[in-house]
Design an enzyme around this catalytic site. Structure first.
Site, short mmCIF file in Angstrom:
data_model
loop_
_atom_site.label_atom_id
_atom_site.label_comp_id
_atom_site.label_asym_id
_atom_site.label_seq_id
_atom_site.Cartn_x
_atom_site.Cartn_y
_atom_site.Cartn_z
N SER A 1 -28.46 51.62 3.66
CA SER A 1 -27.15 52.16 4.01
C SER A 1 -26.72 53.26 3.05
O SER A 1 -25.75 53.95 3.31
CB SER A 1 -26.11 51.03 4.03
OG SER A 1 -26.15 50.32 2.83
N HIS B 1 -30.20 52.40 10.81
CA HIS B 1 -29.09 51.78 10.09
C HIS B 1 -28.25 50.93 11.04
O HIS B 1 -27.47 51.45 11.83
CB HIS B 1 -28.24 52.86 9.41
CG HIS B 1 -27.16 52.31 8.54
ND1 HIS B 1 -25.96 52.95 8.34
CD2 HIS B 1 -27.09 51.18 7.81
CE1 HIS B 1 -25.21 52.22 7.53
NE2 HIS B 1 -25.88 51.14 7.20
N GLU C 1 -27.35 53.86 13.54
CA GLU C 1 -27.51 55.26 13.14
C GLU C 1 -29.01 55.51 12.96
O GLU C 1 -29.66 54.84 12.14
CB GLU C 1 -26.78 55.53 11.82
CG GLU C 1 -25.26 55.45 11.94
CD GLU C 1 -24.53 55.69 10.61
OE1 GLU C 1 -23.35 56.06 10.65
OE2 GLU C 1 -25.13 55.50 9.53
N ASN D 1 -20.34 55.59 6.87
CA ASN D 1 -19.91 55.35 5.49
C ASN D 1 -19.34 56.60 4.83
O ASN D 1 -18.72 56.52 3.77
CB ASN D 1 -21.05 54.77 4.66
CG ASN D 1 -21.20 53.28 4.91
OD1 ASN D 1 -20.27 52.63 5.39
ND2 ASN D 1 -22.36 52.74 4.61
#
Ligand code: NAI
Length: 518
Positions: free
Chosen positions: A124, A145, A157, A195
């Site tokens: 991540s 991800h 992702e 993120n």
């Protein structure tokens, strides 16, 4: 277009912790054989046992057939030696978040698997480019991800490093879709999409708290009940854990070489210093445990219903911002009279409402006090953005320092009569929902501008990865790109900080008059 790996393909999952087990559960349920490996064999045994229990629960609830559950269970295989993944078409790594350990694992795997086997990492925060750099065939290494908990979160992702082959990324994308996931493509950049773009959701809330806009319970209620977010930022940070949330922020900030956009919060650092980590430690912004009393959001006291409300707007001109609010007021029985805005007359700054002498505007990133001063109209009240003015249960207001109690009370009564909980924020620029949404849209626009992902991808990612009620760019479209740019420019002017600089893509959209979607 690349096609998905067929159901005859075997998928290996390395690492049987929270993420590896979730991935294995989804892949086996989708009809693929899964080989699970972990340096702790007991972790694999536990994962397979736990997945079996989840399948059984799904059968109990009627969400999975009994025979399907049995078949899925039988597709999960414990592997004691890495060499046993030799025939796999795809290996997904979900081990410890450490570059050297991941590189070592992939180097070992390259000596085991066939040349056409795809290697995927669930990292991540580590660069996919860096993880693949030492491989003989870096083009076959891709990021995959997943989000926690994997079976419930649809987003994947698909991250391309500098060397990743587009065919490999395409195959993984199609395969994730075949597993019932919602994949998006992204370039390997710090934080990938979610993120990175989610940082302002936490950062602006922490900033608002440190500037004493309101307490956590009030800000959470505003973001939930006016902003439409499933959870407020403070309760969400408490759930994630402040140590984890703070360290993600720090890692993104450092990875962008100290870009002030991502600056961590001193306030959150103190939470970590104190050991107030959130739910898991029994105390974060809220108290947890049997004795804990739930903090309540602040509410304005009931005020009498004012008689009428006016709208300063060109008669006949539809305004996307004021119209839904106006409709709600009409539905509450107010007679709303349109009147032409008068240039230079503060109370008629358009678009805006007026009620018992108070001028009421949507926040534009300036404080109510500043706006009252600029318009030479002391009785100025601002309202915060609402996700859905027709269905919202709360509205946040800010009054200018010069505003009289009578004028402010009339505005409170106006929105209360429309069935809204009215919450007052201190007179901070951009208020809470508007400031958050503008900064999310700004970050999303920068990600698109820098080629990290498409506008469609960023909006899907934020809805499917963190449950936002609307993609940030679709939100910018609906608020109006011009208004978002105004809010950000005003924040930048107020704070004089790089943090609020406007994305070049927002400026470009404003200049060429286009939207992100349609
Ligand atoms: P975890 O700590 O629950 O599980 C990791 C597992 O990997 C452990 O069972 C450990 O024994 C095993 N392991 C460690 N080194 C190994 C090696 N060299 N070979 C084989 N197995 C090894 O961790 P979690 O939460 O499942 O995370 C795994 C990965 O997924 C990390 O890279 C993390 O950054 C990423 N990730 C985590 C998310 C989360 O919310 N927990 C979300 C998205 C990605």
């Amino acid at each position: 277009m690349a096609t998905a790996l067929g159901k005859g393909s075997v998928v290996a999952v390395i690492g049987s912790g929270a993420m590896g087990a979730g991935i294995a559960q989804v892949v086996a349920a989708a009809g693929y054989e899964v080989k699970l490996f972990d340096t702790r064999p007991e972790a694999v045994q536990k994962a397979i046992l736990d997945i079996g229990k989840v399948y059984a629960k799904l059968v109990e609830k009627g969400r999975m057939g009994g025979a399907d559950a049995q078949a899925a269970n039988a597709r999960l295989h414990c592997v004691a030696d890495l060499h046993e993944v030799a025939g796999c078409a795809l290996v997904i790594e979900a081990i410890v978040e450490n570059l050297d350990v991941k590189r070592m694992l992939f180097a070992d795997l390259e000596n085991v698997v066939a040349d056409d086997c795809i290697l995927a990492t669930n990292t991540s925060s580590i660069s996919v480019t860096a993880i693949g750099a030492k491989l003989r065939r870096p083009e076959r290494l891709v990021g995959m991800h997943f989000f926690n908990p994997v079976p419930l979160m649809a987003l994947v992702e698909v991250i391309s490093g500098l060397a990743t082959s587009p065919v490999v990324a395409g195959t993984v994308f199609a395969t994730a879709a075949a597993w019932g996931k919602n994949p998006v493509h992204a370039k390997s950049t710090p934080g990938f999409i979610v993120n990175r773009v989610a940082r302002p959701f936490y950062a602006e809330a922490l900033r608002l708290l440190s500037e004493q806009a309101a307490d956590p319970a009030t800000l959470d209620a505003v973001l939930r009940e006016a902003g439409g977010f499933r959870m407020g930022p403070f309760e969400l940070m408490d759930l994630i854990g402040h140590d984890v949330n703070f360290s993600v922020t720090q890692s993104v900030f450092n990875a962008y070489f100290g870009d002030p956009r991502f600056m961590p919060s001193v306030l959150q650092q103190e939470m970590v210093n104190a050991g107030f980590l959130g739910r898991k430690s029994g105390r974060g912004f809220y108290q947890y445990g049997d004795e804990a009393v739930k903090a309540a959001a602040s509410l304005e006291a009931p005020q009498p219903k004012p008689e009428a409300v006016g709208v300063s707007i060109e008669p006949g001109v539809k305004n996307a911002v004021t119209e839904p609010v106006e409709q709600r007021l009409r539905a509450a029985g107010f007679s709303v009279a349109h009147r032409k805005p008068l240039p230079g007359a503060g109370q008629h700054e358009a678009p805006g409402f007026h009620c018992n002498g108070a001028a009421v505007f949507l926040t534009d990133g300036r404080t109510a006090t500043e706006r009252a001063n600029a318009n030479n109209h002391p009785d100025t009240v601002l309202y915060d953005l609402q996700f859905d003015p027709a269905g919202a249960t709360r509205i946040a207001l800010a009054r200018s320092d010069q505003c009289s109690d009578a004028a402010y009370g009339a505005v409170v009564g106006l929105f209360q009569a429309a069935g809204l909980h009215v919450t007052r924020l201190d007179d901070v620029p951009g208020m809470a929902v508007m400031r958050t949404v503008a900064m999310l849209a700004n970050e999303a626009a920068d990600a698109v501008n820098q080629g990290v992902c498409s506008a469609a991808a960023v909006d899907i990612a934020m809805q499917k990865g963190v449950n936002y009620p609307r993609g940030p760019l679709a939100w910018a479209d609906s608020v109006g790109i011009a208004h978002v740019v105004t809010v950000l420019s005003n924040l930048a002017a107020t704070y004089g900080e790089e943090r609020y600089r406007v994305s070049p893509l927002l400026r470009r959209k404003l200049a060429n008059g286009t939207r992100f979607h349609g």
